[in-house]
Design a protein around this motif. Structure first.
Motif, PDB file in Angstrom:
ATOM      1  N   GLU A   3      31.142 -18.452   8.501  1.00  0.00           N
ATOM      2  CA  GLU A   3      30.729 -18.027   9.830  1.00  0.00           C
ATOM      3  C   GLU A   3      29.752 -16.810   9.656  1.00  0.00           C
ATOM      4  O   GLU A   3      28.493 -17.060  10.227  1.00  0.00           O
ATOM      5  N   SER A   4      29.890 -16.070   8.826  1.00  0.00           N
ATOM      6  CA  SER A   4      28.979 -14.878   8.240  1.00  0.00           C
ATOM      7  C   SER A   4      27.608 -15.486   7.750  1.00  0.00           C
ATOM      8  O   SER A   4      26.575 -15.109   8.384  1.00  0.00           O
ATOM      9  N   ALA A   5      27.955 -16.251   6.799  1.00  0.00           N
ATOM     10  CA  ALA A   5      26.711 -16.931   6.269  1.00  0.00           C
ATOM     11  C   ALA A   5      25.714 -17.796   7.301  1.00  0.00           C
ATOM     12  O   ALA A   5      24.428 -17.559   7.254  1.00  0.00           O
ATOM     13  N   GLU A   6      26.512 -18.607   8.103  1.00  0.00           N
ATOM     14  CA  GLU A   6      25.616 -19.201   9.194  1.00  0.00           C
ATOM     15  C   GLU A   6      25.105 -17.922  10.060  1.00  0.00           C
ATOM     16  O   GLU A   6      23.638 -18.200  10.634  1.00  0.00           O
ATOM     17  N   LYS A   7      25.462 -17.204  10.520  1.00  0.00           N
ATOM     18  CA  LYS A   7      24.792 -15.903  11.231  1.00  0.00           C
ATOM     19  C   LYS A   7      23.626 -15.232  10.597  1.00  0.00           C
ATOM     20  O   LYS A   7      22.440 -15.314  11.179  1.00  0.00           O
ATOM     21  N   ILE A   8      23.748 -14.930   9.166  1.00  0.00           N
ATOM     22  CA  ILE A   8      22.557 -14.573   8.462  1.00  0.00           C
ATOM     23  C   ILE A   8      21.723 -15.681   8.183  1.00  0.00           C
ATOM     24  O   ILE A   8      20.497 -14.972   8.391  1.00  0.00           O
ATOM     25  N   GLY A   9      22.052 -16.663   8.009  1.00  0.00           N
ATOM     26  CA  GLY A   9      20.950 -17.829   7.832  1.00  0.00           C
ATOM     27  C   GLY A   9      20.121 -17.965   9.253  1.00  0.00           C
ATOM     28  O   GLY A   9      18.871 -18.068   8.940  1.00  0.00           O
ATOM     29  N   LYS A  10      20.562 -17.938  10.412  1.00  0.00           N
ATOM     30  CA  LYS A  10      20.111 -18.091  11.539  1.00  0.00           C
ATOM     31  C   LYS A  10      19.223 -16.912  11.675  1.00  0.00           C
ATOM     32  O   LYS A  10      17.941 -17.007  12.235  1.00  0.00           O
ATOM     33  N   ASP A  11      19.664 -15.794  11.271  1.00  0.00           N
ATOM     34  CA  ASP A  11      18.546 -14.400  11.459  1.00  0.00           C
ATOM     35  C   ASP A  11      17.462 -14.557  10.388  1.00  0.00           C
ATOM     36  O   ASP A  11      16.187 -14.041  10.857  1.00  0.00           O
ATOM     37  N   HIS A  24      34.621 -16.737  -8.051  1.00  0.00           N
ATOM     38  CA  HIS A  24      35.195 -16.798  -6.573  1.00  0.00           C
ATOM     39  C   HIS A  24      36.475 -17.752  -6.380  1.00  0.00           C
ATOM     40  O   HIS A  24      37.345 -17.437  -5.875  1.00  0.00           O
ATOM     41  N   ILE A  25      36.318 -18.956  -7.110  1.00  0.00           N
ATOM     42  CA  ILE A  25      37.443 -19.784  -7.240  1.00  0.00           C
ATOM     43  C   ILE A  25      38.676 -19.049  -8.107  1.00  0.00           C
ATOM     44  O   ILE A  25      39.888 -19.207  -7.529  1.00  0.00           O
ATOM     45  N   ARG A  26      38.255 -18.075  -9.126  1.00  0.00           N
ATOM     46  CA  ARG A  26      39.325 -17.689  -9.909  1.00  0.00           C
ATOM     47  C   ARG A  26      40.444 -16.692  -8.883  1.00  0.00           C
ATOM     48  O   ARG A  26      41.533 -16.348  -8.947  1.00  0.00           O
ATOM     49  N   GLU A  27      39.530 -15.943  -8.340  1.00  0.00           N
ATOM     50  CA  GLU A  27      40.027 -14.794  -7.333  1.00  0.00           C
ATOM     51  C   GLU A  27      40.280 -14.989  -5.856  1.00  0.00           C
ATOM     52  O   GLU A  27      40.694 -14.128  -5.410  1.00  0.00           O
ATOM     53  N   GLY A  28      39.954 -16.482  -5.561  1.00  0.00           N
ATOM     54  CA  GLY A  28      40.298 -16.784  -4.065  1.00  0.00           C
ATOM     55  C   GLY A  28      39.397 -16.256  -3.079  1.00  0.00           C
ATOM     56  O   GLY A  28      39.893 -15.699  -1.935  1.00  0.00           O
ATOM     57  N   LEU A  29      37.914 -15.790  -3.422  1.00  0.00           N
ATOM     58  CA  LEU A  29      37.230 -15.307  -2.535  1.00  0.00           C
ATOM     59  C   LEU A  29      36.406 -16.121  -1.720  1.00  0.00           C
ATOM     60  O   LEU A  29      35.975 -17.290  -2.284  1.00  0.00           O
ATOM     61  N   ASP A  30      35.815 -15.781  -0.485  1.00  0.00           N
ATOM     62  CA  ASP A  30      34.957 -16.797   0.242  1.00  0.00           C
ATOM     63  C   ASP A  30      33.535 -16.418  -0.383  1.00  0.00           C
ATOM     64  O   ASP A  30      33.365 -15.259  -0.755  1.00  0.00           O
ATOM     65  N   GLY A  31      32.664 -17.147  -0.137  1.00  0.00           N
ATOM     66  CA  GLY A  31      31.308 -17.200  -0.598  1.00  0.00           C
ATOM     67  C   GLY A  31      30.423 -18.267  -0.039  1.00  0.00           C
ATOM     68  O   GLY A  31      31.028 -19.339   0.393  1.00  0.00           O
ATOM     69  N   ALA A  32      29.243 -18.403   0.016  1.00  0.00           N
ATOM     70  CA  ALA A  32      28.431 -19.283   0.515  1.00  0.00           C
ATOM     71  C   ALA A  32      27.153 -19.428  -0.277  1.00  0.00           C
ATOM     72  O   ALA A  32      26.508 -18.237  -0.898  1.00  0.00           O
ATOM     73  N   VAL A  33      26.325 -20.432  -0.164  1.00  0.00           N
ATOM     74  CA  VAL A  33      24.938 -20.818  -0.817  1.00  0.00           C
ATOM     75  C   VAL A  33      24.048 -21.288   0.507  1.00  0.00           C
ATOM     76  O   VAL A  33      24.557 -22.227   0.982  1.00  0.00           O
ATOM     77  N   LEU A  34      22.843 -20.490   0.598  1.00  0.00           N
ATOM     78  CA  LEU A  34      21.889 -21.276   1.597  1.00  0.00           C
ATOM     79  C   LEU A  34      20.650 -21.618   0.828  1.00  0.00           C
ATOM     80  O   LEU A  34      20.024 -20.856  -0.262  1.00  0.00           O
ATOM     81  N   VAL A  35      20.079 -22.885   1.109  1.00  0.00           N
ATOM     82  CA  VAL A  35      18.750 -23.469   0.725  1.00  0.00           C
ATOM     83  C   VAL A  35      17.908 -23.281   1.757  1.00  0.00           C
ATOM     84  O   VAL A  35      18.060 -24.200   2.825  1.00  0.00           O
ATOM     85  N   LEU A  36      16.733 -22.507   1.689  1.00  0.00           N
ATOM     86  CA  LEU A  36      16.038 -22.446   2.904  1.00  0.00           C
ATOM     87  C   LEU A  36      14.464 -22.969   2.438  1.00  0.00           C
ATOM     88  O   LEU A  36      13.834 -22.813   1.304  1.00  0.00           O
ATOM     89  N   ASN A  37      14.142 -23.983   3.289  1.00  0.00           N
ATOM     90  CA  ASN A  37      12.776 -24.737   3.078  1.00  0.00           C
ATOM     91  C   ASN A  37      11.998 -24.617   4.206  1.00  0.00           C
ATOM     92  O   ASN A  37      12.179 -24.833   5.227  1.00  0.00           O
ATOM     93  N   LEU A  38      10.486 -24.330   3.669  1.00  0.00           N
ATOM     94  CA  LEU A  38       9.574 -23.897   4.725  1.00  0.00           C
ATOM     95  C   LEU A  38       8.839 -25.213   5.005  1.00  0.00           C
ATOM     96  O   LEU A  38       8.764 -26.146   4.375  1.00  0.00           O
ATOM     97  N   ASP A  39       8.780 -25.469   6.459  1.00  0.00           N
ATOM     98  CA  ASP A  39       8.279 -26.506   6.885  1.00  0.00           C
ATOM     99  C   ASP A  39       6.729 -26.760   6.646  1.00  0.00           C
ATOM    100  O   ASP A  39       5.946 -25.623   6.701  1.00  0.00           O
ATOM    101  N   ARG A  40       6.179 -27.883   6.619  1.00  0.00           N
ATOM    102  CA  ARG A  40       4.679 -28.175   6.465  1.00  0.00           C
ATOM    103  C   ARG A  40       4.128 -27.186   5.224  1.00  0.00           C
ATOM    104  O   ARG A  40       2.848 -27.131   5.337  1.00  0.00           O
ATOM    105  N   PHE A  41       4.630 -27.245   4.182  1.00  0.00           N
ATOM    106  CA  PHE A  41       3.864 -26.373   3.049  1.00  0.00           C
ATOM    107  C   PHE A  41       3.203 -27.247   2.363  1.00  0.00           C
ATOM    108  O   PHE A  41       1.941 -26.863   2.154  1.00  0.00           O
ATOM    109  N   LYS A  42       3.361 -28.821   2.091  1.00  0.00           N
ATOM    110  CA  LYS A  42       2.387 -29.492   1.616  1.00  0.00           C
ATOM    111  C   LYS A  42       1.086 -29.455   2.508  1.00  0.00           C
ATOM    112  O   LYS A  42      -0.018 -29.764   1.826  1.00  0.00           O
TER     113      LYS A  42
END
Length: 696
Positions: free
Chosen positions: A356-364, A288-306
């Motif tokens: 912006e798209s990553a935020e929307k998908i994450g909220k979904d 992505h850096i080489r080609e100048g593309l957008d991208g994102a990483v999401l890390v999702l954590n479940l509440d109260r798993f312990k």
């Protein structure tokens, strides 16, 4: 052989025949035959294999003449000399590529003799060329026949990595034709690695051996090829390509598909595991850096798993993870890459996606998880989660940097409450994080400047499980001392040291001081060996490695008592360099261990390529070994590989006697973990008491 004179009328050839009959002529006594008529001449040609020269004498270009010339050339009966006084015949003869044409009535004897000699030489040269072409054709056909029936795949590529030659019987894909991109012969995920490797080979041309790449066979099964090749140079010494042989070693790796899954995937959800995720994240980030593309990483954590695990048990906790994984799987886009990266964490790489798209998908994702209660038995749990995210390229380029930023954002999301998403692009978040990190950076820098007082070595025993070893083995660990003389765990400072380029200095300090201590203890009569860690960034620092190697060379140590641990990712990133570094350390009596072994599929493929003495099996495979069949299968597979290569195995993170017993039963050589002893600044007074925990 003799000369054949062909003419439609013998009277036309009197001048030519006279040249052969004249006394004292160079042609006097030369065997010759004059025949009238083309049909009669064809009969004569059938009786004789060939003629030294065939002279055609005619002033008319007829259809019979053209047919006669065709027959002579087709049957290769001899070279043709055309003699004519007709311009029309002369023009037509030249159009037929007849090179030797003389006048019929005004020919000079000396010229005639010279032309005959030249014609014979020209013909002999043509025959030699034809013979060479036939030898070449036969050699080429012989090579093709052998190549096409060879057990292995023969290949050749040009500098543009296009196929120049590919044997037909064994190859990685159907219809490999001249000009096919070589990388297309292998799996898509192998393409960048293959092109990177060959790019380096074209910069520094040299033979290579046993580089392994995967493809699909004609039936869709995974196929492993071991490639060896040599560079091809032109006359000026410039490299123009590579050629070599590829051996199908799939049978040797009959269980690799299963091992590939175990080492790359989470057994519970089927998603990729953390280590496979880290590899993929690095690759996607670079592209992505080489080609100048957008991208994102999401890390999702479940509440109260312990809380779920502690209250309802691990079985219910596992089912909660599967429940959340199914929701994610039902929503994930085809181009996204999903992994389980922690006990209660999932991570998603989202290529070609704006923040912006990553935020929307994450909220979904958050809405979907909270909308579907998790039911078990007669009860249910209302699920919630939080997400931290980061944009690719803006706040880091490496996997470690991006995951660190995503976890920083996740920590902020946890502060803000359930069902919250926070991206690492908030000004307040960055400022708060930067302030904390600068404070920690200053602390680490100060400690390294005052290394004698504030860099503390800790030692954790490594215990033999077979009661053969009498040497005391320890792994060297590091702690820092803060202003209040409190010990600071590496969890808090290793990341910042790596991010800001201090890790190499820290590794050098630890390695040199550990070697000094080892020499001192051996002078006191103690039979001790120390395992010293070399981080990935240090491993890549040529100057630091040379300084550590030089310091080792000054020490009077027992052979094999200094053991250097290289991380799997750093060692396998550049196999050639790894071999060179290992050879340099071994030259001065050190042994080598591959740390965190098993966290990547590459371990199984490349362990045999490194001159190793130990492999340390990552603790993630050891913790639940006696309860998890997949972990057991994988550890047994690593043990088998190690035994075949005469490499000793060390199990990390051993925390109970049940695991010790299991490790002994399956034949692991050494163990390390809290069950035996916590890391400490002083060596234990009675190592035998620690050994007993492995024997009981």
């Amino acid at each position: 052989m003799s000369v054949l004179i062909v003419t439609p009328e013998l009277s036309l050839a009197e001048k030519v025949r006279a040249l052969f009959l004249r006394q004292n002529s160079p042609l006097s006594g030369k065997s010759h035959e004059a025949i009238e008529g083309y049909e009669t001449s064809l009969v004569a040609l059938q009786k004789q294999e060939s003629y030294e020269v065939i002279i055609i004498v005619s002033d008319n270009y007829t259809e019979e003449l053209a047919d006669f010339i065709d027959h002579v050339e087709r049957q290769k009966k001899g070279p043709i000399l055309m003699m004519t006084d007709s311009d029309d015949v002369r023009v037509r003869a030249r159009s037929r590529k007849l090179r030797f044409i003389l006048p019929r009535t005004s020919v000079d004897q000396d010229v005639f003799v010279s032309v005959l000699d030249a014609l014979k030489e020209y013909h002999q040269l043509g025959q030699s060329v034809h013979q060479l072409e036939e030898v070449y054709r036969l050699s080429e056909q012989r090579f093709k026949d052998v190549a096409d029936h060879f057990a292995d795949w023969l290949w050749e590529v040009d500098k543009g990595m296009r196929v120049v030659f590919s044997s037909s019987r064994r190859r990685s894909m159907e219809n490999v034709e001249h000009g096919t991109a070589f990388s297309k012969c292998f799996l898509p995920e192998e393409e960048s690695r293959l092109l990177d490797n060959f790019s380096q080979l074209y910069k520094e041309p040299k033979p290579f051996q046993d580089e392994e790449y995967w493809s699909f066979d004609a039936y869709g099964s995974r196929q492993c090829w071991s490639l060896s090749g040599v560079p091809i140079f032109d006359k000026k010494g410039f490299i123009i390509g590579y050629r070599g042989v590829a051996k199908d070693i799939s049978n040797e790796k009959a269980s690799v598909d299963h091992l590939y899954f175990l080492s790359n995937n989470d057994a519970l959800t089927g998603f990729y595991n953390r280590n496979r995720f880290v590899e993929e994240l690095g690759r996607v980030s670079r592209s992505h850096i080489r080609e100048g593309l957008d991208g994102a990483v999401l890390v999702l954590n479940l509440d109260r798993f312990k809380f779920v695990n502690d209250t309802y048990g691990y079985e219910v906790g596992d089912k909660l993870i599967v429940h959340a994984g199914q929701i994610i799987k039902s929503m994930v886009r085809s181009e996204d890459f999903v992994a389980r990266v922690g006990a209660d964490e999932f991570a998603i790489i989202m290529p070609n996606t704006t923040v912006e798209s990553a935020e929307k998908i994450g909220k979904d994702y958050l809405r979907a998880i909270s909308a579907r209660d998790f039911t078990f038995g007669s009860g249910f749990i209302r699920c919630t989660a939080r997400i931290g995210g980061v944009s690719l390229g803006l706040y880091g380029s490496t996997s470690d940097e991006l995951l660190s930023r995503a976890h920083t954002a996740l920590a902020e999301a946890k502060n803000r409450g359930s069902n919250t998403l926070c991206m690492y692009d908030s000004l307040e978040l960055r400022q708060g994080d930067i302030a904390k990190r600068m404070e920690l950076l200053n602390f680490v820098s100060n400690c390294l400047d005052q290394e004698q007082e504030r860099v503390i070595l800790y030692y954790q025993p490594i215990v033999s499980l077979n009661n053969v070893e009498k040497v005391e083995h320890y792994e060297v660990l590091v702690r820092l001392l803060d202003q209040n003389n409190d010990i600071v765990s590496p969890v808090k400072f290793i990341e910042i040291a790596e991010e800001y380029g201090l890790i190499a200095k820290l590794d050098r300090i630890v390695a040199c001081r550990a070697l000094d201590m080892l020499e001192r203890w051996q002078e006191q009569g103690k039979d001790i060996s120390l395992s010293i860690n070399i981080s990935g960034k240090t491993f890549a620092d040529k100057d630091v490695i040379e300084r550590i190697t030089q310091h080792l060379s000054t020490k009077n140590l027992k052979q094999g008592s200094a053991i250097f641990e290289l991380t799997e990712t750093s060692a396998l990133k550049d196999i050639t360099r790894a071999r060179r570094v290992i050879a340099g350390l071994k030259e001065h009596g050190a042994l080598l261990a591959l740390d965190d072994c098993g966290v990547g599929y590459s371990s199984l493929d490349y362990i045999r390529q490194l001159d190793l003495d130990f492999i340390k099996i990552d603790g993630s495979f050891i913790r639940d070994l006696h309860r998890n069949k997949e972990d057991e299968a994988f550890v047994r597979a690593l043990r088998d590989v190690a035994r075949k290569l005469q490499i000793q195995t060390v199990a990390e993170m051993v925390e109970d006697s049940e695991t010790v017993g299991f490790l002994k039963r399956i034949g692991i050589d050494f163990a390390q973990g809290y069950h035996f002893a916590m890391p400490a600044a002083e060596l234990p007074e009675e190592f035998d008491e620690i050994r007993k925990k492995a024997l009981n």
